[in-house]
Design a protein around this motif. Structure first.
Motif, mmCIF file in Angstrom:
data_model
loop_
_atom_site.group_PDB
_atom_site.id
_atom_site.type_symbol
_atom_site.label_atom_id
_atom_site.label_comp_id
_atom_site.label_asym_id
_atom_site.label_seq_id
_atom_site.Cartn_x
_atom_site.Cartn_y
_atom_site.Cartn_z
ATOM 1 N N ALA A 74 15.948 11.858 -16.723
ATOM 2 C CA ALA A 74 16.861 10.713 -16.774
ATOM 3 C C ALA A 74 16.048 9.587 -17.399
ATOM 4 O O ALA A 74 14.930 9.309 -16.961
ATOM 5 C CB ALA A 74 17.337 10.340 -15.381
ATOM 6 N N LEU A 75 16.569 8.949 -18.431
ATOM 7 C CA LEU A 75 15.809 7.983 -19.220
ATOM 8 C C LEU A 75 16.555 6.667 -19.352
ATOM 9 O O LEU A 75 17.730 6.638 -19.705
ATOM 10 C CB LEU A 75 15.546 8.572 -20.613
ATOM 11 C CG LEU A 75 14.964 7.659 -21.679
ATOM 12 C CD1 LEU A 75 13.537 7.249 -21.325
ATOM 13 C CD2 LEU A 75 15.000 8.358 -23.031
ATOM 14 N N GLN A 76 15.850 5.571 -19.089
ATOM 15 C CA GLN A 76 16.362 4.227 -19.331
ATOM 16 C C GLN A 76 15.345 3.539 -20.228
ATOM 17 O O GLN A 76 14.208 3.336 -19.834
ATOM 18 C CB GLN A 76 16.538 3.457 -18.018
ATOM 19 C CG GLN A 76 17.035 2.034 -18.176
ATOM 20 C CD GLN A 76 15.910 1.004 -18.238
ATOM 21 O OE1 GLN A 76 14.825 1.202 -17.736
ATOM 22 N NE2 GLN A 76 16.192 -0.106 -18.877
ATOM 23 N N MET A 77 15.746 3.258 -21.462
ATOM 24 C CA MET A 77 14.842 2.595 -22.400
ATOM 25 C C MET A 77 15.027 1.083 -22.331
ATOM 26 O O MET A 77 16.060 0.585 -21.895
ATOM 27 C CB MET A 77 15.091 3.095 -23.828
ATOM 28 C CG MET A 77 14.763 4.575 -24.023
ATOM 29 S SD MET A 77 13.062 5.020 -23.603
ATOM 30 C CE MET A 77 12.136 4.223 -24.899
ATOM 31 N N GLN A 78 14.025 0.380 -22.791
ATOM 32 C CA GLN A 78 14.017 -1.076 -22.758
ATOM 33 C C GLN A 78 15.139 -1.687 -23.591
ATOM 34 O O GLN A 78 15.738 -2.676 -23.203
ATOM 35 C CB GLN A 78 12.655 -1.560 -23.266
ATOM 36 C CG GLN A 78 12.439 -3.010 -23.129
ATOM 37 C CD GLN A 78 11.028 -3.417 -23.534
ATOM 38 O OE1 GLN A 78 10.781 -4.586 -23.612
ATOM 39 N NE2 GLN A 78 10.114 -2.517 -23.798
ATOM 40 N N GLN A 79 15.439 -1.083 -24.731
ATOM 41 C CA GLN A 79 16.467 -1.602 -25.626
ATOM 42 C C GLN A 79 17.825 -1.024 -25.235
ATOM 43 O O GLN A 79 18.156 0.094 -25.599
ATOM 44 C CB GLN A 79 16.142 -1.242 -27.076
ATOM 45 C CG GLN A 79 14.774 -1.689 -27.539
ATOM 46 C CD GLN A 79 14.569 -3.182 -27.464
ATOM 47 O OE1 GLN A 79 15.506 -3.957 -27.627
ATOM 48 N NE2 GLN A 79 13.351 -3.601 -27.206
ATOM 49 N N VAL A 80 18.597 -1.790 -24.483
ATOM 50 C CA VAL A 80 19.936 -1.356 -24.083
ATOM 51 C C VAL A 80 20.866 -1.510 -25.291
ATOM 52 O O VAL A 80 20.831 -2.527 -25.975
ATOM 53 C CB VAL A 80 20.442 -2.199 -22.885
ATOM 54 C CG1 VAL A 80 21.870 -1.850 -22.537
ATOM 55 C CG2 VAL A 80 19.529 -1.990 -21.689
ATOM 56 N N PRO A 81 21.687 -0.519 -25.584
ATOM 57 C CA PRO A 81 22.583 -0.610 -26.741
ATOM 58 C C PRO A 81 23.495 -1.841 -26.662
ATOM 59 O O PRO A 81 23.921 -2.241 -25.586
ATOM 60 C CB PRO A 81 23.417 0.679 -26.660
ATOM 61 C CG PRO A 81 22.675 1.583 -25.744
ATOM 62 C CD PRO A 81 21.851 0.726 -24.845
ATOM 63 N N GLU A 82 23.773 -2.411 -27.805
ATOM 64 C CA GLU A 82 24.674 -3.562 -27.893
ATOM 65 C C GLU A 82 26.076 -3.128 -27.482
ATOM 66 O O GLU A 82 26.571 -2.105 -27.934
ATOM 67 C CB GLU A 82 24.689 -4.096 -29.331
ATOM 68 C CG GLU A 82 25.406 -5.409 -29.483
ATOM 69 C CD GLU A 82 24.798 -6.523 -28.647
ATOM 70 O OE1 GLU A 82 25.585 -7.228 -27.992
ATOM 71 O OE2 GLU A 82 23.578 -6.686 -28.639
ATOM 72 N N LEU A 83 26.703 -3.918 -26.630
ATOM 73 C CA LEU A 83 28.002 -3.528 -26.075
ATOM 74 C C LEU A 83 29.160 -4.453 -26.470
ATOM 75 O O LEU A 83 30.269 -4.247 -26.024
ATOM 76 C CB LEU A 83 27.907 -3.477 -24.547
ATOM 77 C CG LEU A 83 26.948 -2.442 -23.992
ATOM 78 C CD1 LEU A 83 26.751 -2.660 -22.507
ATOM 79 C CD2 LEU A 83 27.451 -1.053 -24.263
ATOM 80 N N ASP A 84 28.871 -5.470 -27.277
ATOM 81 C CA ASP A 84 29.939 -6.393 -27.657
ATOM 82 C C ASP A 84 31.108 -5.636 -28.271
ATOM 83 O O ASP A 84 30.939 -4.842 -29.192
ATOM 84 C CB ASP A 84 29.430 -7.438 -28.650
ATOM 85 C CG ASP A 84 28.505 -8.447 -27.982
ATOM 86 O OD1 ASP A 84 28.502 -8.515 -26.738
ATOM 87 O OD2 ASP A 84 27.779 -9.154 -28.707
ATOM 88 N N GLY A 85 32.289 -5.840 -27.698
ATOM 89 C CA GLY A 85 33.501 -5.219 -28.216
ATOM 90 C C GLY A 85 33.740 -3.789 -27.737
ATOM 91 O O GLY A 85 34.751 -3.198 -28.084
ATOM 92 N N VAL A 86 32.805 -3.238 -26.949
ATOM 93 C CA VAL A 86 32.991 -1.866 -26.442
ATOM 94 C C VAL A 86 33.729 -1.956 -25.108
ATOM 95 O O VAL A 86 33.222 -2.557 -24.163
ATOM 96 C CB VAL A 86 31.632 -1.147 -26.259
ATOM 97 C CG1 VAL A 86 31.842 0.242 -25.684
ATOM 98 C CG2 VAL A 86 30.880 -1.082 -27.583
#
Length: 193
Positions: A74-86
C-alpha cells in the motif's frame, strides 16, 4: 513481530535513469510485521526515490528488493494527484481502496460525502493516509505523511500507524519531522550521511 521480514532491501542503489545514475544507495534494511521503520536524511538524498524503487516506479541499478511471498504493498506518495474538478468524494475514495470509514475521527467522518477538491489540504491528506493505511496490504509505504497536517491530524496519524503495526503490517515512512519519527517509529535509518 513474525521474525521474518515482509520487506528487505540489500545493497540497493536506485534512481530514475541510467544516464543520471543512482539517486540513493547502496542501502540495506529489513522490516518485519509490526515494525515501523523511519527513513530520515537531508533533502535530495533519495528518500522518496527509495520508496519509489520499492513500489516499482524507480529503476533499480544494483542490489535487490525482496517482498515476502503474497505480501501486498500500500503506497502513499508525497505528491497527491491534483483533484480540481474531479467529482470524487471521500466516501468514494475509501470504497475504491477498500478502506472502511470506521475509525476515522468525527471531524473527518462528517465530511466524507463532500468532494475531495472541496476539503482542506489537511483533510485530504488524512483521507489519503487512511485509505492507504487501512486498505488491504501487508507492507505500507508513506512519503512525508505529516505534510499539511495540523496537530490533531498528526495525533490521528500516530494512532493509526500504531494500530496498523499492531495488526502485523510492516510500515516504512519517510519524514523530515524528527519529532514525529521518534514518536512513532520502532527504528530509524539515516540515509545520505
Amino acid at each position: 513481530m513474525t521474525g521474518l521480514p515482509l520487506l528487505q532491501a540489500e545493497n540497493l542503489s536506485a534512481g530514475w535513469s541510467r544516464a543520471a545514475g543512482p539517486v540513493i544507495g547502496p542501502v540495506s534494511f529489513r522490516v518485519q510485521g509490526g515494525e515501523i521503520l523511519g527513513i530520515s536524511g537531508p533533502n535530495g538524498t533519495g528518500k522518496s526515490t527509495l520508496l519509489a524503487a520499492v513500489s516499482g516506479a524507480a529503476q533499480i541499478f544494483s542490489g535487490s528488493i525482496m517482498l515476502a511471498p503474497g505480501a501486498r504493498l500500500a503506497l502513499q506518495m508525497q505528491q497527491v494527484p491534483e483533484l480540481d474538478g474531479v467529482p470524487l468524494t471521500g466516501e468514494e475514495l475509501l470504497r475504491l481502496t477498500g478502506a472502511p470509514a470506521a475509525g476515522l475521527p468525527p471531524w473527518l467522518q462528517s465530511r466524507l460525502f463532500e468532494r475531495l477538491d472541496q476539503l482542506s489540504g489537511g483533510q485530504r491528506q488524512c483521507l489519503h493516509l487512511w485509505a492507504c493505511l487501512d486498505a488491504p496490504g501487508e507492507v505500507v509505504l508513506l512519503d512525508e505523511p505529516t505534510n499539511n497536517l495540523d496537530p490533531a491530524g498528526v495525533a490521528f496519524l500516530i494512532m493509526a500507524l500504531r494500530q496498523r503495526a499492531e495488526q502485523g503490517a510492516a510500515i516504512v515512512l519517510v519524514s523530515h519531522d524528527r519529532e514525529f519519527l521518534v514518536a512513532v517509529c520502532t527504528r530509524i535509518e539515516e540515509v545520505g550521511q
